[in-house]
Design an enzyme around this catalytic site. Structure first.
Site, short mmCIF file in Angstrom:
data_model
loop_
_atom_site.label_atom_id
_atom_site.label_comp_id
_atom_site.label_asym_id
_atom_site.label_seq_id
_atom_site.Cartn_x
_atom_site.Cartn_y
_atom_site.Cartn_z
N ASP A 232 10.12 7.39 27.72
CA ASP A 232 11.21 8.05 27.26
C ASP A 232 11.98 7.85 29.15
OD1 ASP A 232 12.41 10.32 26.38
OD2 ASP A 232 12.45 10.58 28.44
N ILE A 233 13.01 7.57 29.27
CA ILE A 233 13.23 7.34 31.30
C ILE A 233 12.91 9.02 31.15
CG2 ILE A 233 14.98 6.40 32.81
CD1 ILE A 233 15.86 4.74 30.33
N ASN A 240 23.87 9.71 33.83
CA ASN A 240 25.02 9.84 33.20
C ASN A 240 25.45 10.68 33.65
OD1 ASN A 240 24.37 8.81 30.87
ND2 ASN A 240 23.22 9.58 29.79
N ASP A 249 24.40 3.76 30.48
CA ASP A 249 24.40 2.63 29.70
C ASP A 249 23.73 0.91 29.99
OD1 ASP A 249 25.06 3.72 27.36
OD2 ASP A 249 27.20 3.08 26.92
N GLU A 275 17.22 7.89 25.44
CA GLU A 275 17.06 7.06 26.25
C GLU A 275 15.36 7.09 25.67
OE1 GLU A 275 16.37 9.91 25.75
OE2 GLU A 275 15.39 10.90 27.75
N1 LIG Z 1 24.41 6.03 28.21
C1 LIG Z 1 23.48 6.41 27.67
N2 LIG Z 1 23.27 7.71 27.55
C2 LIG Z 1 22.64 8.31 26.26
C3 LIG Z 1 22.72 7.77 25.63
N3 LIG Z 1 22.25 7.86 24.59
C4 LIG Z 1 21.41 9.23 25.21
N4 LIG Z 1 22.41 9.37 25.66
C5 LIG Z 1 21.89 10.39 27.43
O1 LIG Z 1 19.87 10.50 27.49
C6 LIG Z 1 20.28 11.44 28.24
C7 LIG Z 1 19.01 12.63 27.77
O2 LIG Z 1 18.28 13.28 28.02
P1 LIG Z 1 17.33 14.59 28.01
O3 LIG Z 1 17.12 14.41 26.54
O4 LIG Z 1 17.69 15.66 28.85
O5 LIG Z 1 16.25 13.41 28.96
P2 LIG Z 1 16.19 13.03 30.41
O6 LIG Z 1 17.39 13.61 31.57
O7 LIG Z 1 16.33 12.16 30.86
O8 LIG Z 1 14.73 14.74 30.51
P3 LIG Z 1 13.20 13.63 30.66
O9 LIG Z 1 13.38 13.24 29.74
O10 LIG Z 1 13.04 15.56 29.93
O11 LIG Z 1 13.24 13.79 31.71
C8 LIG Z 1 21.90 12.80 27.45
O12 LIG Z 1 22.21 13.26 28.40
C9 LIG Z 1 21.77 12.43 26.17
O13 LIG Z 1 23.30 12.13 26.28
C10 LIG Z 1 23.22 5.97 25.39
O14 LIG Z 1 23.57 5.30 24.80
N5 LIG Z 1 23.82 5.95 26.37
#
Ligand SMILES: Nc1nc2c(ncn2[C@@H]2O[C@H](COP(=O)(O)OP(=O)(O)OP(=O)(O)O)[C@@H](O)[C@H]2O)c(=O)[nH]1
Length: 352
Positions: A232-233, A240, A249, A275
């Protein structure tokens, strides 16, 4: 796993197995029905006193039954189709030599040739049928040394009609194969799309659940121990929020590409959520999977996202678990997820 390996995997799992089943069932049905017909004809010829023909028909009946029975046992062997093709050639030769009932046996050559075309694959059938027709033509033009007697006009009409029949049969087989191939290519593309993520082009969760895990359960020796790494990133939302969804993306595409490059051809990187990615390492122990995950973690950490004015460090957290048997795949994925959350809780950018 790139797009072509995914297609290959899906083809082997779904489409090829359907084709293998179709061919196998065709062989069984033709063998059992043909075997029964030959046994009946053998009995009839025995009753009417043609012991020679009765012996050969009995032998062919036994051979096709034995061939079909062996193909039940050695399921993955294609040799039985070719053996069936050879039996047909031998049957045609014996029928042509003996002439059958009142020298009318040549009528049976038509269905037998059709069986040969259906059972042996298209290209091989060209050679088989050429050999069979060559043998019949030789026999009917050398009647001085065989028991059967055919009239010259019957022989020429038989060979012309046989030639027309074979041409029509091959034309229909050719176009049937062509349209089937197009349909398979079309289906394969639809399957590939349904099983991959349109953004990163890696397999998706559907692929894992309905294709990969099923295949692993069917062939446990090739997959277990199966290690699962959930990636998980970290703080992806910030990317974003700061640079926009398009940049987010491209970060996802970069991370997926980086992971694809870091794995073996037999491993799979899939995108299972926004992510979140899941890497599968077949035939890999837990300690080995931890080392491989650590290698990818370092690789991601040392590959910041650089584009124009943007220079953003990227890190990811990893949860690892290993399924030792096919009975606990789901529990292993759940455990890897729990380890991921522990890695997030412990400060992120780590493997747990
Ligand atoms: N650009 C893009 N963003 C995405 C996609 N799918 C999900 N996201 C975004 O990924 C983000 C995930 O955020 P969180 O679940 O809060 O996780 P995080 O910010 O990585 O925080 P931690 O995982 O706790 O480190 C959200 O803002 C979603 O909108 C996609 O296909 N493209």
């Amino acid at each position: 796993m790139d797009s072509s390996s995914l297609s290959q995997f899906l083809e082997n799992t779904h489409l090829n197995s359907a084709e293998v089943k179709r061919r196998r069932l065709t062989l069984y049905f033709i063998s059992y029905i043909g075997g029964i017909i030959m046994a009946v004809l053998a009995a009839k010829n025995l009753v009417r006193g043609d012991h020679f023909l009765a012996f050969w028909l009995g032998l062919f009946s036994f051979s096709v039954f034995a061939n079909a029975a062996l193909s039940h046992i050695f399921k993955n062997n294609n040799i039985f189709y070719y053996i069936a093709g050879c039996i047909v050639t031998a049957m045609v030769a014996v029928i042509s030599v003996t002439g059958g009932y009142h020298d009318t046996g040549l009528h049976f050559v038509y269905p037998l040739i059709l069986i040969q075309i259906i059972i042996v694959r298209f290209r091989a059938a060209i050679f088989y049928v050429t050999g069979t027709v060559g043998a019949v033509a030789f026999i009917v033009y050398h009647q001085e040394s065989i028991p059967a007697t055919y009239r010259a006009e019957d022989v020429s009409r038989f060979l012309i009609a046989l030639g027309c029949f074979i041409t029509v049969a091959f034309i229909s087989e050719y176009f049937w194969h062509k349209s089937r191939k197009e349909m398979l290519t079309d289906n394969l593309e639809k399957l590939r799309q349904a099983n991959s993520d349109p953004l990163t082009k890696v397999p998706n969760r559907r692929f894992l659940e309905s294709v990969y895990f099923e295949r692993a359960i069917k062939n446990p020796a090739d997959y277990f121990p199966l290690s699962v790494v959930v990636v998980d990133i970290d703080y992806f939302k910030k990317i974003n929020d700061n640079y926009g969804h398009d940049v987010g993306d491209r970060v996802l595409i970069n991370v997926a590409t980086l992971m694809k490059k870091a794995i073996r051809a037999t491993d799979v990187v899939s995108r299972t959520g926004g992510e979140e990615f899941l890497i599968l390492y077949p035939k890999t122990t837990l300690s080995m999977a931890v080392k491989l995950a650590e290698k990818i973690r370092v690789e991601i950490e040392s590959s910041p996202f650089i584009e124009g004015d943007i220079h953003h460090p990227i890190t990811a957290s990893f949860g690892v678990a290993t399924a030792l048997t096919d009975a606990n795949i789901n529990a292993t994925v759940k455990l890897a997820d729990e380890h991921l959350y522990e890695a997030k809780g412990a400060g992120r950018n780590r493997v747990m």
